[in-house]
Design an enzyme around this catalytic site. Sequence first.
Site, PDB file in Angstrom:
ATOM      1  N   GLY A 157       0.862  -1.193   0.000  1.00 27.68           N
ATOM      2  CA  GLY A 157       0.000   0.000   0.000  1.00 27.68           C
ATOM      3  C   GLY A 157       0.890   1.231   0.000  1.00 27.68           C
ATOM      4  O   GLY A 157       2.053   1.177  -0.382  1.00 27.68           O
ATOM      5  N   ARG A 158       0.313   2.348   0.469  1.00 25.53           N
ATOM      6  CA  ARG A 158       1.060   3.619   0.441  1.00 25.53           C
ATOM      7  C   ARG A 158       2.425   3.509   1.116  1.00 25.53           C
ATOM      8  O   ARG A 158       3.438   3.956   0.574  1.00 25.53           O
ATOM      9  CB  ARG A 158       0.251   4.701   1.153  1.00 25.53           C
ATOM     10  CG  ARG A 158      -0.749   5.412   0.275  1.00 25.53           C
ATOM     11  CD  ARG A 158      -1.477   6.456   1.096  1.00 25.53           C
ATOM     12  NE  ARG A 158      -2.354   5.795   2.047  1.00 25.53           N
ATOM     13  CZ  ARG A 158      -3.682   5.744   1.924  1.00 25.53           C
ATOM     14  NH1 ARG A 158      -4.276   6.374   0.946  1.00 25.53           N
ATOM     15  NH2 ARG A 158      -4.409   5.102   2.791  1.00 25.53           N
ATOM     16  N   ILE A 159       2.460   2.910   2.323  1.00 21.78           N
ATOM     17  CA  ILE A 159       3.732   2.906   3.078  1.00 21.78           C
ATOM     18  C   ILE A 159       4.724   1.916   2.451  1.00 21.78           C
ATOM     19  O   ILE A 159       5.900   2.246   2.276  1.00 21.78           O
ATOM     20  CB  ILE A 159       3.474   2.598   4.575  1.00 21.78           C
ATOM     21  CG1 ILE A 159       2.583   3.697   5.171  1.00 21.78           C
ATOM     22  CG2 ILE A 159       4.787   2.519   5.348  1.00 21.78           C
ATOM     23  CD1 ILE A 159       2.084   3.429   6.586  1.00 21.78           C
ATOM     24  N   SER A 234       4.187  -2.203  11.266  1.00 19.97           N
ATOM     25  CA  SER A 234       2.736  -2.220  11.034  1.00 19.97           C
ATOM     26  C   SER A 234       1.976  -2.317  12.354  1.00 19.97           C
ATOM     27  O   SER A 234       1.651  -1.278  12.947  1.00 19.97           O
ATOM     28  CB  SER A 234       2.360  -3.339  10.064  1.00 19.97           C
ATOM     29  OG  SER A 234       2.664  -4.609  10.620  1.00 19.97           O
ATOM     30  N   ARG A 235       1.747  -3.517  12.829  1.00 21.52           N
ATOM     31  CA  ARG A 235       1.111  -3.724  14.131  1.00 21.52           C
ATOM     32  C   ARG A 235       1.780  -4.939  14.780  1.00 21.52           C
ATOM     33  O   ARG A 235       2.094  -5.928  14.097  1.00 21.52           O
ATOM     34  CB  ARG A 235      -0.384  -3.987  13.989  1.00 21.52           C
ATOM     35  CG  ARG A 235      -1.215  -2.745  13.703  1.00 21.52           C
ATOM     36  CD  ARG A 235      -1.272  -1.780  14.891  1.00 21.52           C
ATOM     37  NE  ARG A 235      -2.118  -0.625  14.664  1.00 21.52           N
ATOM     38  CZ  ARG A 235      -1.693   0.555  14.193  1.00 21.52           C
ATOM     39  NH1 ARG A 235      -0.414   0.732  13.901  1.00 21.52           N
ATOM     40  NH2 ARG A 235      -2.528   1.564  14.034  1.00 21.52           N
ATOM     41  N   GLU A 264       1.324  -3.320  23.724  1.00 22.04           N
ATOM     42  CA  GLU A 264       2.019  -2.050  23.865  1.00 22.04           C
ATOM     43  C   GLU A 264       1.475  -1.358  25.106  1.00 22.04           C
ATOM     44  O   GLU A 264       0.246  -1.275  25.240  1.00 22.04           O
ATOM     45  CB  GLU A 264       1.793  -1.165  22.633  1.00 22.04           C
ATOM     46  CG  GLU A 264       2.463  -1.740  21.395  1.00 22.04           C
ATOM     47  CD  GLU A 264       2.316  -0.872  20.151  1.00 22.04           C
ATOM     48  OE1 GLU A 264       1.680   0.206  20.243  1.00 22.04           O
ATOM     49  OE2 GLU A 264       2.828  -1.270  19.101  1.00 22.04           O
ATOM     50  N   HIS A 283       6.734   2.302  19.208  1.00 19.69           N
ATOM     51  CA  HIS A 283       5.701   2.699  18.234  1.00 19.69           C
ATOM     52  C   HIS A 283       5.851   4.174  17.831  1.00 19.69           C
ATOM     53  O   HIS A 283       5.014   5.017  18.182  1.00 19.69           O
ATOM     54  CB  HIS A 283       4.297   2.434  18.792  1.00 19.69           C
ATOM     55  CG  HIS A 283       3.245   2.330  17.719  1.00 19.69           C
ATOM     56  ND1 HIS A 283       2.120   1.566  17.832  1.00 19.69           N
ATOM     57  CD2 HIS A 283       3.153   2.916  16.491  1.00 19.69           C
ATOM     58  CE1 HIS A 283       1.371   1.682  16.747  1.00 19.69           C
ATOM     59  NE2 HIS A 283       1.980   2.511  15.912  1.00 19.69           N
TER      60      HIS A 283
HETATM   61  C1  DGY Z   1      -1.202   4.719  12.816  1.00 19.33           C
HETATM   62  O1  DGY Z   1      -1.633   5.858  12.619  1.00 19.33           O
HETATM   63  O2  DGY Z   1      -1.906   3.728  12.656  1.00 19.33           O
HETATM   64  C2  DGY Z   1       0.207   4.581  13.231  1.00 19.33           C
HETATM   65  O3  DGY Z   1       0.488   3.313  13.706  1.00 19.33           O
HETATM   66  C3  DGY Z   1       0.577   5.639  14.260  1.00 19.33           C
HETATM   67  O4  DGY Z   1       1.966   5.686  14.326  1.00 19.33           O
END
Ligand code: DGY
Length: 330
Positions: A157-159, A234-235, A264, A283
């Site tokens: 995707g974008r990132i 990501s997560r 977290e 994060h």
């Molecule tokens: C988001 O906006 O989902 C990012 O994880 C924040 O850093």
Amino acid sequence: MTQPNIFITRIIPDPGLLLVKEHYFPDTWPHDPPPTREQLIERSRGVDGLLCLLTERVDAQLMDSIGPQLKVISSMSVGVDHIDVAAATARGIPVGNTPGVLTDATADQAFALMLSAARRITEAERFLRAGKWVTWSPSLLLGADFAGATLGILGFGRIGQAVAKRARGFDMRVLYHSPNAQPMYDAQSTDLDTLLRESDFVSIHVPLNPKTRHLVNAEFLSKMKSNAVLVNTSRGGVLDQTALYDTLKSNRIFAAALDVTDPEPLPMDCPLLELENCLIVPHLGSASKKTRDMMSLLAAQNLVAGLKGERLPNCVNPEVYDRTQTSPGV
Ligand code: DGY
């Protein structure tokens, strides 16, 4: 006309806060850390608009305790895995997020982590501060090369695309695996097994959902090259941390760098923290001043639009507008 009630779950950067205050008198949680679950339920009861962060779990129970007058949920984040979007949709509540404005900052962070883990920057600094630097040595803290290496991007995707763009400047070959994504920045689409077999660096850019939870598990890690570096911005839930610990402990891959963890904050007794080849930061993917200012502004714009009964500029569940009702959440 009565003023709508609004709860903002933390003090957000000025651009967003001032925009909301131009229109309304929001109740704002004044502390860091965030409200506890009980405090969140208590403080948000009866509001028309909720502006939350990724630290708040916004589920059906919370939506129901807030009440049927809730018109909009706006999160100052691009990820919305902390929100039960299906439950919001079922209640006709639009959910807003902040895409686009954190793409570059997060891609920068992925690259910073990749470089740091590959060149052992945090380990080297610990080494120096511990007074272990005796001399320049041909074999001291050797790391991995970038030029000519293959970078595998999971989620284009974008990132993910912004990471590929940066990789061109490092003379890397780029592979990606992502359903339906168009090739760009010379990156080649491939299946997951090929990506894992051929990549010297693997960078994760998928959202967290039931399909991606623990996608990076023991089997995934066993398919990576022994010299490979894994980066996750990501997560935390996308990665099985126990499997990663076993893999790093036995040096089956070279290193990992994590911007995100599960949970977290990461408890200080997490075994990953014992490992020199695991770099972990709290994060910070979007943590630049400009980015956070823009995120707060987008979140505020979504909130204000929702309260006015207008379409959110960035809505993750636009299907709420396909319903027959004229004003979602009413
Ligand atoms: C988001 O906006 O989902 C990012 O994880 C924040 O850093």
